[in-house]
Each structure stands twice: as structure tokens, then as C-alpha cells.
Scaffold this active site. Structure first.
Site, PDB file in Angstrom:
ATOM      1  N   HIS A 126       0.783  -1.400  -0.027  1.00 38.45           N
ATOM      2  CA  HIS A 126       0.007   0.249  -0.371  1.00 38.45           C
ATOM      3  C   HIS A 126       0.928   1.534   0.434  1.00 38.45           C
ATOM      4  O   HIS A 126       0.624   1.803  -0.772  1.00 38.45           O
ATOM      5  CB  HIS A 126      -0.844  -0.068   0.752  1.00 38.45           C
ATOM      6  CG  HIS A 126      -1.697   1.566   1.295  1.00 38.45           C
ATOM      7  ND1 HIS A 126      -2.584   1.751   2.397  1.00 38.45           N
ATOM      8  CD2 HIS A 126      -2.368   1.621   0.598  1.00 38.45           C
ATOM      9  CE1 HIS A 126      -3.241   2.197   2.165  1.00 38.45           C
ATOM     10  NE2 HIS A 126      -3.181   2.981   0.611  1.00 38.45           N
ATOM     11  N   HIS A 147       1.736   4.698  -2.925  1.00 39.99           N
ATOM     12  CA  HIS A 147       1.712   5.936  -2.470  1.00 39.99           C
ATOM     13  C   HIS A 147       2.686   6.765  -2.943  1.00 39.99           C
ATOM     14  O   HIS A 147       3.130   7.859  -3.652  1.00 39.99           O
ATOM     15  CB  HIS A 147       1.508   6.192  -0.815  1.00 39.99           C
ATOM     16  CG  HIS A 147      -0.001   6.668  -0.260  1.00 39.99           C
ATOM     17  ND1 HIS A 147      -0.521   7.209  -0.452  1.00 39.99           N
ATOM     18  CD2 HIS A 147      -0.520   4.808   0.204  1.00 39.99           C
ATOM     19  CE1 HIS A 147      -1.820   7.226   0.286  1.00 39.99           C
ATOM     20  NE2 HIS A 147      -2.344   5.619   0.017  1.00 39.99           N
ATOM     21  N   HIS A 162      -4.548   0.375  -6.417  1.00 39.77           N
ATOM     22  CA  HIS A 162      -4.437   1.419  -4.662  1.00 39.77           C
ATOM     23  C   HIS A 162      -6.240   1.154  -3.767  1.00 39.77           C
ATOM     24  O   HIS A 162      -6.055   0.775  -3.061  1.00 39.77           O
ATOM     25  CB  HIS A 162      -4.381   3.391  -4.526  1.00 39.77           C
ATOM     26  CG  HIS A 162      -4.525   3.875  -3.932  1.00 39.77           C
ATOM     27  ND1 HIS A 162      -5.414   4.240  -3.514  1.00 39.77           N
ATOM     28  CD2 HIS A 162      -4.410   3.977  -2.456  1.00 39.77           C
ATOM     29  CE1 HIS A 162      -5.804   4.688  -2.369  1.00 39.77           C
ATOM     30  NE2 HIS A 162      -4.577   4.613  -1.786  1.00 39.77           N
ATOM     31  N   ASN A 188      -6.649  -0.619  -0.386  1.00 40.35           N
ATOM     32  CA  ASN A 188      -7.105   0.918   0.610  1.00 40.35           C
ATOM     33  C   ASN A 188      -8.443   0.632   0.792  1.00 40.35           C
ATOM     34  O   ASN A 188      -8.903   0.651   1.895  1.00 40.35           O
ATOM     35  CB  ASN A 188      -7.063   1.685  -0.030  1.00 40.35           C
ATOM     36  CG  ASN A 188      -7.422   2.932   1.028  1.00 40.35           C
ATOM     37  OD1 ASN A 188      -6.323   3.446   1.824  1.00 40.35           O
ATOM     38  ND2 ASN A 188      -8.374   3.384   0.971  1.00 40.35           N
ATOM     39  N   ILE A 244      -6.547   8.783  -0.883  1.00 35.30           N
ATOM     40  CA  ILE A 244      -6.971   8.301   0.945  1.00 35.30           C
ATOM     41  C   ILE A 244      -5.168   8.286   1.402  1.00 35.30           C
ATOM     42  O   ILE A 244      -4.599   6.774   0.364  1.00 35.30           O
ATOM     43  CB  ILE A 244      -7.691   8.615   1.701  1.00 35.30           C
ATOM     44  CG1 ILE A 244      -8.355   8.100   2.758  1.00 35.30           C
ATOM     45  CG2 ILE A 244      -8.621   6.948   1.125  1.00 35.30           C
ATOM     46  CD1 ILE A 244      -8.539   9.359   3.702  1.00 35.30           C
TER      47      ILE A 244
END
Length: 624
Positions: A284, A289, A476, A480, A624
Site C-alpha cells: 500500500h 503512495h 490502490h 485501500n 486517501i
């Protein structure tokens, strides 16, 4: 991004930190819009209430720091955190505002019931559900086909002992439906979750931390005739203390009696704890990110806002720099939420960096390449996506390939509209400067690696853009938005463990035998660790009202080019068709990993969603 802050003491090339609540600077056009800020503000209020009461209870009532029984966990969803009457009266006399919190915030003190226990409260206890989540859970990207038996470590045997796993043929032969191990290997029936090598270099340090206990785990699965997996062996490994240390590698197999049932459950919990750490720190944070951020910064620095590739990438860069800035202050910072909530503790980011150094490479981040690397698929030109899955009902992969193909066709059509020849790609100064800076400056530790994709042809460009868009959107989303729905019930997926599995003869073994229920709960996170973790993943799993989903472009005037507009419309239509196909698959009883009694549908790749925690929806970007 440089902001002219003073350098750190230890590295003149790195800027010093800005500690919360002082904000890290991001460019004005990267700031959150009103809808996003409202969602985060609501989440902060809920987090304050969710965390205040457990801290208050545990600080004045030490016997409330652990769960006394599973009913205590269930009550978090039914009643919220209730105070015992004597403590209740005592606090009301001494701290009057506690009464106001309890009276005025009844709904907010309760946690939403996670999806994982809505359809079948006890599904998480079953081996088939434990295995199913490796294909359709929060972290469906680590399962791999076993190609060598026994499994072998790549770590230095002089430091970590013999590389071969302790799992033998005798351990698993009774669960292979009459096959030999060699036959099961040849027929692609054996699969594995292998967290041995990523955890082993850190175990001595992790296990020296207060309230943290971990192993390097390996779990073997057998693919049944029905297309589901069943776990057949779990290996729990520690660094050997002597040359012939029997506790360095312990193997557990499906249970045959009351005591082995609890030992097996503890072994599965340690596997889930390993899985939770790798999911959050590597798959993740690192792979979506962090590793995408250099491409976003370089795009702003090197390409005009009018450049066609910048226009294509713009919706896939939305909010990412801002959310990463916040993460560095309150999630992955020292003593932050991630360090406090996951087994590696203060070594979380070091483990993430270790994985980046040893495992990450952009050419294997696309979905087809990743599936082939893990042995979950083989190339097959006769198949719709150019490869054949070895587990046909692998929801993450089957749905992911729908979206991957849609993204690939969109990027190919868009690139073809602007780059009629390979020379046009080579001669585009802004484009080449963007990619060069992303690699050379954004990934300097790896910039000389031979595997970086080339950017010399229109095909190279379309392939690169497909991978970047996939990572920012579908990948993602898959990693997530299921965090609270699938991980909010802590016994199903503990993010950390506080006890090792006792062996016969240990004092703790007698405690396990005498009261297995309480011993098991004492190995899971404490009350405050649980509620803090649940609060964080609640926010992380929430879609804001201003979310923009795959295939959507709110600004219809983003381009006036007819060819680009036509390609975008076809992309949006293909995304809608993919969503319809996902709905059909979730209703197909032959797909037992996503349909059946108590089985959750797999919707993390379903592109659309409303606001809130929905366990579905694929935003355009890492928001997020």
C-alpha cells in the site's frame, strides 16, 4: 518537494521535518478541496471520540486493557465502549464532561459493523475463509505458486541458518487429495504466502520491543477441485539461537484435537499479522503512495499543463501529494499510527525501505507482469488478456484484468492520437525530461538498474502510462478501500501480535491449555491498540463526496481534440461494461471465492461508489 527548510543534522541533502500541526508545504493546486476537507474533519471528530473513551477506561481500570472475551469485541459494534457501573459513577463525579460525551455521542461511540462479520459472524474462524482472503481480501497480491519444494530462503545461511523450509512431505501429503507433492507441483496445485525473508532480518529487534512478538511465516495452500484454496501447513520461523535450534522453525498442520485447534488459530493469527504489515508498509504505502510520487512531482516540473500527457495524467495525480504529506506527519512518522499499530513497531519504515531496495522494480508493477512473476498466470496469446490464470476464480486478478485492459486500450488510443511515430516520442523534450527526472532524481538509489522501461517508442509510452494509471487507480483501490470492511474485526486480521505460540513445556503453554479463549485474546492487540487501529482504517476506507472515479472527468473541457475525446468516451464505456461484468460474477455460484453462504462479493474493483465506507469504488488517483 523542497521548501527551503533547514537541512537535517545527519544529511545536508535532506530537509528537516515539519511536525504536526504545522503543515508540510504542498503547492496550492495540490491542496484538498472543500468536500475532502469536510470528510477528514468528520473523521477526526469520530476518531477523537473513539480513542478518548478507550484511553480513559484503560488508564483508570487496568483490568480493562485486554478483551475479556469475544463479546467485548462484538460490543464495540453493538453498544460502543460501555463503562462498568462503578467506574461509570466514579468518572461522572470526578469528570463531569464524560457524562456529556456519553449522552451526546451515543451513535459516534459505536463502531460500524465490518462487512466481514455481517453475513457470517464466525466465517473468520474457518480455514477456507482464511485461504479465500489471500485471493479476495485486503491483500490479494502476495499469494504465489509454489514452484520448488520445500520452499527455500534467499537470505544468507551463515546468518539465518539453513535456507530450506522445515515443511516436509509428511506434513502435507494427507491433504493433497491423493497426489504426491511432485504431482501437485506439476499440476499447479500448491500455493504459498511467504513472509519469511521480509521479516527475518528484523525479528530479533521486533521481538525485543515491549508487547510485540512476530515470526517470519510461510503458509502452504492446496488448490481444491472446486477452485478454492485450503491451508495445509504453516511454518513459524525465528532466527536460530544455536546451530540445531528446534524452535527456530516450527510447522503446524490442520488440527486434530482441542489443543491443536488453538495452536493452529494462533499460527493463522501470526500469518495475518505478517500479511497486515506487508500489506500496509509495502504493497500500500510503498508501491502506490510513495513510488508514484516522483512521477507526479516531475510531471508538474517538466511538462506544461497543456502537454497532452500531462492532461492524461492530471486526474490520476489529484490529492496524492497532499495525502502523502499528511501521512508523513501522522501515519508513518516516528511513534505514529503505523508504528503503534503494526507488529514491526519502530522498524516499520526500515522494513518498507528494505523492500524497496530488494524487491521493487517498475517493470514488474503492471498487473500482467506481477501475476506472471508470482507464478499465478502464464502467457497465453489465445486468452483475452494475453495470459491464463492458474486459479481461474482469483477475484482480484480476474476483475483487475478487466480494468487493466480498459486502461491499456485508453492509453494506446490516446498516445496514437498525438505520437504518429516513434521519433515523435524521442523528440518530445518535455516528455523525456519528465521521465528522466522521475527516474534519476525521484528514484536515485535505483536509477542505474537495467530493468527500467525504455521510453523510445509510442508502445513504450502507452505501456508506461498504463502501469502508472493502474497503480494510482485500481491497484490502490484494491489495497485501500477494504481496510475497515474486511479488517475492522481485529480477530479476523490482527495487525500486531503480543505473544509467541507456546510450545509444550513452556509456562505459557499451561496457560493456553487452562484458558485458551483468554490466552488467544491476550495475544491480539489490546483494547486501546484495537480501537486506535479501527479508527484509522475507518478513515482510510472512506470515500469523500467529491471523489472522482475511473473513467470520469468532471471538466468536460479538458481537451478540444476530437480523437482524444472519442478515446475518453470509449474508455468510460468500457469501465461501465467492466462494472456490469463484475456484478454478474458476484452473482455466479460457480465462483466460490466471491459467492456462497456467508461469502462476501468482491467489489473492490467495481469502479463506482457513493461516499462513505462502501468496500468498492476505484478513484482516479491516490486520494486517501
Amino acid at each position: 518537494m523542497r521548501t527551503a527548510r533547514p537541512s537535517t543534522v545527519t544529511d545536508e541533502g535532506a530537509e528537516s521535518r515539519v511536525e504536526y500541526p504545522e503543515p508540510i508545504y504542498v503547492s496550492r493546486d495540490e491542496e484538498f478541496e472543500e468536500g475532502k476537507n469536510e470528510m477528514l474533519s468528520e473523521g477526526a471528530i469520530k476518531a477523537l471520540l473513539h480513542n478518548f473513551m478507550p484511553l480513559l477506561v484503560s488508564s483508570v481500570s487496568p483490568d480493562s486493557r485486554d478483551f475479556a472475551g469475544f463479546h467485548d469485541v462484538d460490543n464495540l459494534f453493538k453498544e460502543g465502549l460501555r463503562l462498568k457501573q462503578a467506574l461509570h459513577d466514579q468518572l461522572f463525579q470526578k469528570i463531569p464532561f464524560v457524562r456529556k460525551i456519553q449522552e451526546n455521542s451515543e451513535g459516534l461511540l459505536r463502531y460500524d459493523t465490518p462487512d466481514i462479520i455481517k453475513k457470517d459472524k464466525f466465517a473468520w474462524l474457518r480455514d477456507d475463509e482464511f485461504a479465500r482472503q489471500a485471493l479476495a481480501g485486503i491483500n490479494p497480491v502476495n499469494i504465489q505458486r509454489l514452484q520448488v519444494f520445500p520452499p527455500v530462503s534467499r537470505l544468507d545461511p551463515a546468518v539465518y541458518g539453513p535456507p530450506e523450509s522445515a515443511i516436509t512431505e509428511e506434513h502435507i501429503i494427507g491433504n493433497l487429495d491423493g497426489m504426491s507433492v511432485q504431482q501437485a507441483l506439476e499440476e499447479n496445485k500448491l500455493y504459498m504466502l511467504d513472509y519469511h525473508d521480509i521479516f527475518m532480518p528484523f525479528l530479533d529487534r521486533i521481538n525485543s520491543l515491549d508487547g510485540r512478538k512476530a515470526y517470519g511465516t510461510r503458509t502452504l495452500f492446496f488448490l481444491t477441485a472446486g477452485g478454492t484454496l485450503k491451508p495445509i501447513a504453516i511454518e513459524l520461523c525465528l532466527p536460530p539461537m544455536t546451530d540445531d535450534c528446534k524452535r527456530a522453525k516450527r510447522v503446524f498442520t490442520p488440527p486434530a484435537d482441542a489443543t491443536s485447534i488453538w495452536l493452529w488459530q494462533l499460527a493463522k493469527a501470526h500469518v495475518c499479522s505478517n500479511d497486515a504489515g506487508v500489506h500496509q508498509l509495502i504493497n500500500h504505502w510503498l508501491r502506490t503512495h510513495a513510488c508514484m510520487e516522483p512521477f507526479i512531482i516531475a510531471a508538474h516540473r517538466q511538462m506544461s499543463a497543456m502537454h497532452p500527457i500531462f492532461k492524461l495524467l492530471k486526474p490520476h495525480m489529484r490529492y496524492t501529494l497532499k495525502i502523502n504529506a499528511l501521512a508523513r506527519q501522522i501515519l508513518i512518522n516516528g511513534d505514529g499510527v503505523i508504528e503503534s499499530g503494526f507488529t514491526p513497531g519502530r522498524y516499520c519504515m526500515e522494513m518498507s525501505s528494505f523492500a524497496y531496495d530488494n524487491l521493487w522494480r517498475l517493470d514488474q508493477e503492471g498487473l500482467p507482469a506481477d501475476l506472471i512473476r508470482r507464478g499465478m498466470a502464464v502467457e497465453d496469446a489465445s486468452q483475452p488478456h494475453g495470459l491464463r490464470l492458474l486459479i481461474e476464480d482469483y477475484p482480484y486478478a480476474t476483475d483487475g484484468l478487466l480494468l487493466w485492459s480498459a486502461i491499456a486500450r485508453w492509453c494506446e488510443a490516446y498516445v496514437a492520437a498525438y505520437y504518429p511515430s516513434d521519433e515523435a516520442v524521442q523528440d518530445d523534450y518535455e516528455l523525456q525530461s519528465w521521465y528522466t527526472e522521475a527516474v534519476q532524481v525521484g528514484h536515485p538509489d535505483k536509477c542505474d538498474a537495467p530493468w527500467w522501461p525504455r521510453l523510445t517508442t509510442a508502445g513504450d509510452l502507452a505501456s508506461l502510462l498504463t502501469t502508472l494509471v493502474w497503480l494510482c487507480s485500481a491497484q490502490h483501490a484494491a489495497l485501500n478501500f477494504g481496510q475497515y470492511p474486511l479488517g475492522g474485526y481485529i480477530p479476523n486480521r490482527p495487525p500486531l501480535m503480543r505473544r509467541l505460540v507456546p510450545a509444550e513445556g513452556d509456562p505459557e503453554y499451561e496457560h493456553l491449555v487452562a484458558d485458551p479463549h483468554r490466552f488467544y485474546l491476550s495475544a491480539l492487540p489490546s483494547l486501546t491498540q484495537t480501537t486506535t487501529f479501527m479508527t484509522v482504517i475507518d478513515t482510510l476506507s472512506t470515500h469523500s463526496a467529491d471523489e472522482q472515479y475511473l473513467g470520469e472527468r468532471p471538466n468536460e473541457e479538458w481537451t478540444a481534440d476530437p480523437a482524444a475525446l472519442a478515446a475518453a468516451q470509449e474508455f468510460a464505456a468500457e469501465v461501465r461494461r467492466a462494472e456490469e461484468e463484475i456484478e454478474r460474477r458476484n452473482a455466479d455460484p460457480a465462483r466460490r471465492n466471491r459467492c456462497g453462504a456467508g461469502v462476501l462479493p468482491y467489489e473492490l474493483m467495481a469502479p463506482s461508489s457513493g461516499p462513505g465506507i462502501t468496500c468498492r469504488g476505484v478513484p482516479n488517483s491516490v486520494t486517501i
